[in-house]
Design a protein around this motif. Sequence first.
Motif, PDB file in Angstrom:
ATOM      1  N   ALA A  93       0.765  -2.021   0.221  1.00  0.00           N
ATOM      2  CA  ALA A  93       0.117  -0.211  -0.227  1.00  0.00           C
ATOM      3  C   ALA A  93       0.745   1.045   0.123  1.00  0.00           C
ATOM      4  CB  ALA A  93      -1.341  -0.097   0.950  1.00  0.00           C
ATOM      5  N   LEU A  94       1.144   1.711  -0.932  1.00  0.00           N
ATOM      6  CA  LEU A  94       2.261   3.104  -1.037  1.00  0.00           C
ATOM      7  C   LEU A  94       0.846   4.275  -0.710  1.00  0.00           C
ATOM      8  CD1 LEU A  94       3.573   3.319  -5.013  1.00  0.00           C
ATOM      9  CD2 LEU A  94       4.134   2.404  -3.231  1.00  0.00           C
ATOM     10  N   ALA A  95       1.741   4.953   0.393  1.00  0.00           N
ATOM     11  CA  ALA A  95       1.413   6.106   0.767  1.00  0.00           C
ATOM     12  C   ALA A  95       1.200   6.910  -0.431  1.00  0.00           C
ATOM     13  CB  ALA A  95       2.741   6.708   1.538  1.00  0.00           C
TER      14      ALA A  95
ATOM     15  N   ASP B 120      23.334  14.886  -9.167  1.00  0.00           N
ATOM     16  CA  ASP B 120      24.429  14.885  -8.576  1.00  0.00           C
ATOM     17  C   ASP B 120      23.849  13.228  -7.868  1.00  0.00           C
ATOM     18  OD1 ASP B 120      26.774  13.499  -7.312  1.00  0.00           O
ATOM     19  OD2 ASP B 120      26.739  15.169  -5.880  1.00  0.00           O
ATOM     20  N   ILE B 121      22.465  12.249  -8.148  1.00  0.00           N
ATOM     21  CA  ILE B 121      21.756  11.801  -7.374  1.00  0.00           C
ATOM     22  C   ILE B 121      21.981  10.240  -7.574  1.00  0.00           C
ATOM     23  CG2 ILE B 121      19.628  10.442  -7.342  1.00  0.00           C
ATOM     24  CD1 ILE B 121      18.210  13.488  -7.951  1.00  0.00           C
ATOM     25  N   THR B 122      22.581   9.411  -7.197  1.00  0.00           N
ATOM     26  CA  THR B 122      23.285   8.046  -7.404  1.00  0.00           C
ATOM     27  C   THR B 122      21.262   7.303  -7.415  1.00  0.00           C
ATOM     28  OG1 THR B 122      25.146   8.188  -5.851  1.00  0.00           O
ATOM     29  CG2 THR B 122      24.547   6.291  -6.237  1.00  0.00           C
ATOM     30  N   ALA B 123      20.656   7.072  -6.894  1.00  0.00           N
ATOM     31  CA  ALA B 123      19.631   6.093  -6.967  1.00  0.00           C
ATOM     32  C   ALA B 123      18.451   6.242  -6.517  1.00  0.00           C
ATOM     33  CB  ALA B 123      20.106   5.144  -6.093  1.00  0.00           C
ATOM     34  N   LEU B 124      17.320   6.047  -7.187  1.00  0.00           N
ATOM     35  CA  LEU B 124      16.007   6.857  -6.679  1.00  0.00           C
ATOM     36  C   LEU B 124      14.902   5.631  -5.939  1.00  0.00           C
ATOM     37  CD1 LEU B 124      14.472   9.221 -10.053  1.00  0.00           C
ATOM     38  CD2 LEU B 124      15.504   9.251  -7.274  1.00  0.00           C
ATOM     39  N   THR B 125      14.334   5.424  -4.909  1.00  0.00           N
ATOM     40  CA  THR B 125      13.667   4.576  -4.585  1.00  0.00           C
ATOM     41  C   THR B 125      11.733   5.304  -4.590  1.00  0.00           C
ATOM     42  OG1 THR B 125      13.252   5.331  -2.585  1.00  0.00           O
ATOM     43  CG2 THR B 125      14.908   2.967  -3.398  1.00  0.00           C
ATOM     44  N   VAL B 126      10.723   4.288  -4.713  1.00  0.00           N
ATOM     45  CA  VAL B 126       9.569   5.137  -4.491  1.00  0.00           C
ATOM     46  C   VAL B 126       8.901   6.001  -3.493  1.00  0.00           C
ATOM     47  CG1 VAL B 126       6.810   4.616  -5.705  1.00  0.00           C
ATOM     48  CG2 VAL B 126       8.654   3.374  -6.877  1.00  0.00           C
ATOM     49  N   HIS B 127       8.421   6.960  -3.272  1.00  0.00           N
ATOM     50  CA  HIS B 127       7.965   7.683  -2.128  1.00  0.00           C
ATOM     51  C   HIS B 127       6.604   7.625  -2.339  1.00  0.00           C
ATOM     52  CE1 HIS B 127       7.207  10.923   0.185  1.00  0.00           C
ATOM     53  NE2 HIS B 127       7.617  10.810   0.761  1.00  0.00           N
TER      54      HIS B 127
ATOM     55  N   PRO C  29       5.393   8.063 -10.674  1.00  0.00           N
ATOM     56  CA  PRO C  29       5.423   7.586  -8.758  1.00  0.00           C
ATOM     57  C   PRO C  29       6.362   8.817  -8.408  1.00  0.00           C
ATOM     58  CG  PRO C  29       6.639   6.030  -9.939  1.00  0.00           C
ATOM     59  CD  PRO C  29       6.521   6.796 -10.673  1.00  0.00           C
ATOM     60  N   LEU C  30       6.124   9.869  -7.194  1.00  0.00           N
ATOM     61  CA  LEU C  30       6.778  10.816  -6.791  1.00  0.00           C
ATOM     62  C   LEU C  30       7.779   9.641  -5.636  1.00  0.00           C
ATOM     63  CD1 LEU C  30       7.403  13.125  -6.077  1.00  0.00           C
ATOM     64  CD2 LEU C  30       5.926  12.937  -3.725  1.00  0.00           C
TER      65      LEU C  30
END
Length: 460
Positions: A267-269, A407-414, A422-423
Amino acid sequence: MNAHTDHALPEGPLLAYYGDDFTGSTDVMEAFTLAGVPTVLFLQPPSAAWVQRFAHMRCIGLAGTSRGRSPAWMREHLPTAFAVLQAFGAPILQYKVCSTFDSSPEIGSIGQAIELGVAAMGGAWSPMVIGAPRLRRYQAFGNLFAAMGGTVHRLDRHPTMSRHPVTPMPEADLRQHLAKQTPRRLELIDLVTLHAGHGPEALAPLRDAAAPPVVLMDVVDDRTLAEAGRVIWEERGNGVFSASSSGLEYALVAHWRHSGALAGGAALARTQPAASMVAVSGSCSPVTAAQIAWAQNHGFATERLVVERLLDAQVAQAEVARVVTGAVQAVAAGRPPLIYSASGPDDPHVVQFPEAAMRAGVTVPQAHAMVGQALARCMQEVIAQTGVRRVAIAGGDSSGAVASALDITALTVHSQLVPGAPLCRAWSDTPAMDGLEIVLKGGQMGGEDFFGQALRGTAA
C-alpha cells in the motif's frame, strides 16, 4: 524445454533492467513496488558501497538515455551497462522500452538493443511485452494501441505518436516496425492463444538457442497479461533477455499472484502537499502542453526558455539566468515556477526547431542536447537558490538530462501520484540532493492538472 514450474520465487534479484529513458525507468519501479517487490533505480553505475546499501532489493534498474541515441552509441555503451546489471544475477535482463515503442533504425533502435542484449544473456528466445492495460496500452494481433483522453488510437493514427518530432510511428504492427531495426526472426503469440492458456505450447516450436527469435506477446486484459507472465517466467530457462515496456513487470506480477508466489501488493503512501515545488518541461507532447496551460491558469509562474537563444553561445547563459531569476522570485512570492521549452507539437518553436539548429550550425540531436542542458542548469540553480525539496520534470529526454545533472545516485518510489509517474525519493552523497522528492513524467502521462497534483499531492 527447461520449464520452471515451482511456484516459489527464488532468492535474490528477480529482474534487472536498463531503462531507455528516465521516465520509463521510474515506471518499472512503480509497477514492481506496487506489487511488493522492492526495487531501486540507479542513475549511474553503483559503487560496491551503494550495491551493499540496497542489497535487499529484488529488482535493480539502471536509468539510461538510449531512446534518443544512435545504434553506434548503443554499441559503445549498452554492453557495459548490461554487464553491470548481469552481475546482480537476476534470471531476467530487461531493456525497458517506452509503451509507445518510440524508436527508429537511426534513433533509439530497439532492434539494436535486442542484438546486444541477446548476445549478452543468451537463451533460446527473447520475449517482448509492450501492452500495459494499467497505462491504457494494448497490443492485439501484433498491433499496438494507446489511449489519449477518452479514445484509444491505433499507434500509427495516434495524435501524438504518429507525428512525434523524433521518432514518428508510421506503422502500428510492431513486427513490421521492428523488422526495420533488426534482421532477427520476429514471432507472435496472439491473444487468442493466450486466452486459451496455450502459450507454452505455442512457444515450443519457436525456441532456437542458435538464433533466438523475438517473440511478441499480445496483452489486452488481465487474462492475457497473466498468461504472458506465466510463459515468460516458466520458460525463462537459465536466463532470458527481454526488450519490453513495464508491461513485462505487470505481466510477471499478475502471474506470480495467480500462482500464489506473491501476496497482495504494497500500500503506497499518498503524496502529501509540498510547501513549494519547481517544475521543468522539455516535452513536445500535446498532453504536456495542456498541463502547462492548466498550470498557467492555476497560479503557477510559467517561464518559457526561448530555444533559439539557447542555441546561441553568446546569449544562452543570459537566457538561463533570466528564467532562473524569474523562477527564484516566484518561489519567494509563494508561487511554484514551471520552466518549459515547448508547448505541444504545433508550437512554432517546435516546428521551426530544425531550421533554428541549422542556423546555429549544430545538428538537431546536438540542439536537443543543448536544450536539455539548459533545463538542467535551470533546475540546479533554482534548487541551490531556494532550497526547494520537491521537483517535477516532464519529458523523457528532459528527465534524463536534468536528473543526470543533480548528482543523484539512486531513486526509490516514495508515494503514488499518477500511473506511470510516481513521486520518488532521491539518494545521494550530496546533502542538498539526498531526500529530494522528484517525479519524472513522460509526455503522455498524467491528467490535465498533473502539475497541480505534483504540488498539492494526493492525500486529500
